[in-house]
Design an enzyme around this catalytic site. Sequence first.
Site, mmCIF file in Angstrom:
data_model
loop_
_atom_site.group_PDB
_atom_site.id
_atom_site.type_symbol
_atom_site.label_atom_id
_atom_site.label_comp_id
_atom_site.label_asym_id
_atom_site.label_seq_id
_atom_site.Cartn_x
_atom_site.Cartn_y
_atom_site.Cartn_z
ATOM 1 N N LYS A 1 0.792 -1.174 -0.208
ATOM 2 C CA LYS A 1 0.001 0.070 0.021
ATOM 3 C C LYS A 1 1.103 1.247 0.094
ATOM 4 O O LYS A 1 1.876 1.363 0.658
ATOM 5 C CB LYS A 1 -1.010 0.021 1.275
ATOM 6 C CG LYS A 1 -2.264 0.412 1.028
ATOM 7 C CD LYS A 1 -3.331 0.004 2.057
ATOM 8 C CE LYS A 1 -4.776 0.426 1.728
ATOM 9 N NZ LYS A 1 -5.637 0.147 2.733
ATOM 10 N N GLU B 1 -21.485 -6.439 8.807
ATOM 11 C CA GLU B 1 -22.661 -5.938 9.757
ATOM 12 C C GLU B 1 -23.886 -6.785 10.143
ATOM 13 O O GLU B 1 -24.455 -6.876 11.169
ATOM 14 C CB GLU B 1 -23.269 -4.824 9.057
ATOM 15 C CG GLU B 1 -22.438 -3.652 8.513
ATOM 16 C CD GLU B 1 -21.497 -3.976 7.636
ATOM 17 O OE1 GLU B 1 -21.284 -4.942 6.919
ATOM 18 O OE2 GLU B 1 -20.484 -2.981 7.665
ATOM 19 N N ARG C 1 -27.330 -3.278 5.829
ATOM 20 C CA ARG C 1 -26.845 -4.774 5.635
ATOM 21 C C ARG C 1 -27.434 -5.626 6.878
ATOM 22 O O ARG C 1 -27.137 -6.840 6.615
ATOM 23 C CB ARG C 1 -25.126 -4.795 5.549
ATOM 24 C CG ARG C 1 -24.423 -4.572 4.658
ATOM 25 C CD ARG C 1 -23.827 -5.737 3.817
ATOM 26 N NE ARG C 1 -23.460 -5.060 2.581
ATOM 27 C CZ ARG C 1 -22.315 -5.290 1.989
ATOM 28 N NH1 ARG C 1 -21.189 -5.876 2.640
ATOM 29 N NH2 ARG C 1 -21.859 -5.128 0.643
#
Lengths: 619, 619
Positions: B294, B378, B406
Amino acid sequence: MKNNGNNRKKKISDVSLEKLNLPRDLKDLNYDQCEKLCSDIRKTLIETVSNNGGHLSSNLGTVELTLALHRVFKSPDDKIIFDVGHQAYTHKILTGRYKEFSTLRKKDGISGFCKPCESKHDPVITGHSSTAVSSAFGIASAMKINGSNNYAVAVVGDGAFTGGMAYEGLNNAGKSDVNLIVILNINEMSISKNVGGMAKYLSNLRYKDGYIKTKDVVEKTLNKVPVIGSPIKNTLRSSKNAFKNFVLSTTIFEELGFDFVGPVDGHDQKDLEEGLRAAKSKKRPVVVAVNTVKGKGYAPAEENPGEYHGVGSFEIETGNPDIVSADSFSSAFGNELVKLAEKDDRICAVTAAMKYGTGLQHFAKAYPERFFDVGIAEEHAATFCGGLAVMGKIPVFAVYSTFVQRCYDQIIHDLSISNTHTVFGIDRAGIVGDDGETHNGIFDIPMITSVPNTKIYSPSDYEELRCCLYNAINNDDGIVAVRYPRGNSKVTNNSPRTDYYYENNNSNCLVVTYGRLYNNVSEAVSEINYGENKVDLLKIVNVFPISDEIKDIISKYENVLFFEESYYDGSISQKISAEFDNVKSFTINGFVKQMSICEAYEQLGFSIDKIIQTIKEHL
Amino acid sequence: MKNNGNNRKKKISDVSLEKLNLPRDLKDLNYDQCEKLCSDIRKTLIETVSNNGGHLSSNLGTVELTLALHRVFKSPDDKIIFDVGHQAYTHKILTGRYKEFSTLRKKDGISGFCKPCESKHDPVITGHSSTAVSSAFGIASAMKINGSNNYAVAVVGDGAFTGGMAYEGLNNAGKSDVNLIVILNINEMSISKNVGGMAKYLSNLRYKDGYIKTKDVVEKTLNKVPVIGSPIKNTLRSSKNAFKNFVLSTTIFEELGFDFVGPVDGHDQKDLEEGLRAAKSKKRPVVVAVNTVKGKGYAPAEENPGEYHGVGSFEIETGNPDIVSADSFSSAFGNELVKLAEKDDRICAVTAAMKYGTGLQHFAKAYPERFFDVGIAEEHAATFCGGLAVMGKIPVFAVYSTFVQRCYDQIIHDLSISNTHTVFGIDRAGIVGDDGETHNGIFDIPMITSVPNTKIYSPSDYEELRCCLYNAINNDDGIVAVRYPRGNSKVTNNSPRTDYYYENNNSNCLVVTYGRLYNNVSEAVSEINYGENKVDLLKIVNVFPISDEIKDIISKYENVLFFEESYYDGSISQKISAEFDNVKSFTINGFVKQMSICEAYEQLGFSIDKIIQTIKEHL
């Protein structure tokens, strides 16, 4: 072995279900007595389910397992959670509900699922699949905070492992150090050929005889080979973690951080209890694989667990009746979809492990390349439909109303924003009866109407269902839901509508409804119209968005009575009320417990007599 | 090797992003030219993101990977889907959006996520995590039905694998024979310590150097040991599938039915393209593991990808800003929860991979044993909260409005039926600005109000947020949501309310609102009230259920104007309109595209001027 089940202080002489102090006495039984008890339980299961309907095979398969759980763990201090709950009948019998067990699934009786309000031995509500690991991990985490040494035990069938939520729970729990035990009930017969990679994996696991011992053997064998064994071990070891992975963590569950025990024989009391005690001793997250035979102990069910009828047959793993009557909305839907698919090869059918329940078995047979059973995975199903649609297909996702709740975000994110043409066949919409609170389809209207780019049809008979489905596939775009109830249609309709049906008797009172409820409402209206006071009747078929014609009609009346088989907040009648001040809503205002559909209609004011009464009160 | 990238017919002399015909010319570049191009792309990324904000590190990490994808596959015939989409900037630059790239995340500009309406190279909308496998499998399945040989490629970060939906997709796809390639972008730095077993597993996978070759070596080594090797092989084989599992399927992905390639070096163009071509040649579902760094190529970001600021920092994997300002509703919420938890050890905090975004980092530090980061999960989170609550804890689940979508079913099934006391901190409620359609929080009101046993507070400033949170935890039961917006509060409030604030100026016109919008509405009302015509003002804080006092106040007016930052169908104003005929709603009627919150307010009629105008029109 500390506890072989035969060396107890207290001797139990009478092991009858009537006489035992349950669950306390269970720990004092010897294995012979256990066997007798299991036999008695099986008799009770067969008798009750043959009278009341319900889930026979799955419960017959888990008798010894449930007994072992109650002998090795101490409920309610230890919390035992049965995923879905349709395999919890033995648990109910063993935890003080034997005497009321004959009321199974009846109004005011014992629920077909687990319910805390029914017993302190049911820690949480179950009914929908794949939730038990999450509940149990929550409980185990709280136990840990509390400094408790108790256990949370989740009993999960292999089918439930097609649901992503089970995986989310395992993934989250695997890194923890709580007293969580996940019992993986592997029953190969319960695995459809369609439920994916995990099913195959678990099926292989079933035949890994003595998995734990195998690992020892491999390591010992390599150690016993002094010259060559060691280099091979080193070669293996040099490949970083490869050997270590093999010896220490060959199962997916171990990869996720769980310890693994099993597979144990789910019908051998001693093997079961040894396995459970091994798991208990680890004092951290463990998966125990248990091999069971669905229908065990009852020849006809054992030989043919899925199709055995008379006491009802079941959808794979989810426990819903798997072969719907030919005279049902589900069959009408399934058969019509086959006809439409014959003429239009863009049509694809999708189900989340409900091929039979949704009447899609004929489609699956006729067009296997266009049929997709995605497992108990409604989230994935909705987004998968989006992928099909992107490529020009017309996906039709047949799903029970109560389960479509699982893909609310996917409907918004993956279908609605891009206005993707997807058809939902929303089965079991409205009251479903004896499955109760967890399964009534009363939220699909509020849910779907709160999403942009949606259209909903609610036909009241087979012919209307066929016409609406045709429209949804051929004439509409965006998200189109055709919702229809469980069971059969009372009427044959020669003039089906896809918009509305309006009966003008020059009254200043209009009675409005839609879907199955139209049958009772129209009878009530006919009854009233025999008398002096007349009322007009409006059946809406395309219930959302609310059309200008509907609004025009409603605006003309002084008094509008709207009967609606939906939860109130977010209902169609609430939306119409927001635009007109002449509307009174008669809807569902909370969860509806288990009872027959007829009893529920009576309670909700939806029986013909109650509707007549309500109309008369408002005339 | 067929294609080494250096033996092409067409020679490209100028590899500038301005001059190349993209993506077509990419296949004709040699590796040196690829390197130059990647360098130019990195410059563009750094320049644009430093001006516009957005996701820098994740995009810097996938430059070579994206180039390799476009060289090995042929978009848009092959469909490349970027999960979440916040790593798709290079994809945008390479598919004809270089010139407009400076408009990234601006009104009418290039979206920060993927959108089919923006380019034929974006097959589906992305924005929420863990959807790409499902979309890609749907697309690949349709390709197969169509007899096409094209590929569907899902690019998925390791963090997205904590979401159950990704697993549902893999499980379903693994048994198929479609051209589906799942790129698993492994970036160890992107994995929080908290995201569970899979994170650890993938992290290990990252260091499995030459995984594929390793397997060959083991098999060859055993074959080369003629006398002892064979018995060991037999011993291994005799343990049923153990050896086979080791040699043929050591990764979870292989267990689920995928082929596996990698891990390849995500910054070595040749290695990447070889890996992708290997995957392509299999013509069935394949997972390709790619190791990326990253922030690659930009020292400050590479050294500190998570915390690097100036160009914005990011929530782990989800790409949302990870350290919220101290002057924000999220921080006010997080800090207050720490204070409350100090006095009440029942309080637990739960987040779905949004520790920083929701301001819970202080709680996590102060009470690690009561803090739970469950991953991007979730569904599991909501049910896990139910488990905590069963044991007497008070779970507080901090979740963005757009992501609470969700767990609609879990809220109904695992919390509402049993009326379980659970507090939801609904962050980013209302318009969020530059993230656009996929991230605006405009459905939580319709969603939560359609569930029984729920209560909603919508405070308009920090002090009210603190009071509402206190009430939700200490004075309420059932499901209690405290919803608050992204960003900061404009006002300091000395008389916070948890019910409502009413300003009576003896007008026959009442202006009603709640939440952040109150600030603009109250300013507009003040402005109006300087003039001749007066209006009254009602701010509702406990917005649901609608109290009798609120109804009493509303019933007194001829004219009620309700300004509400929510989708209309299912909104509070719609519900109030259903009971009164004097209410006019000013809400949100569809998806709101990317733009600043200010611009969105202007467009929606929620700016002070627009509100004044609306009120004047209705006086």
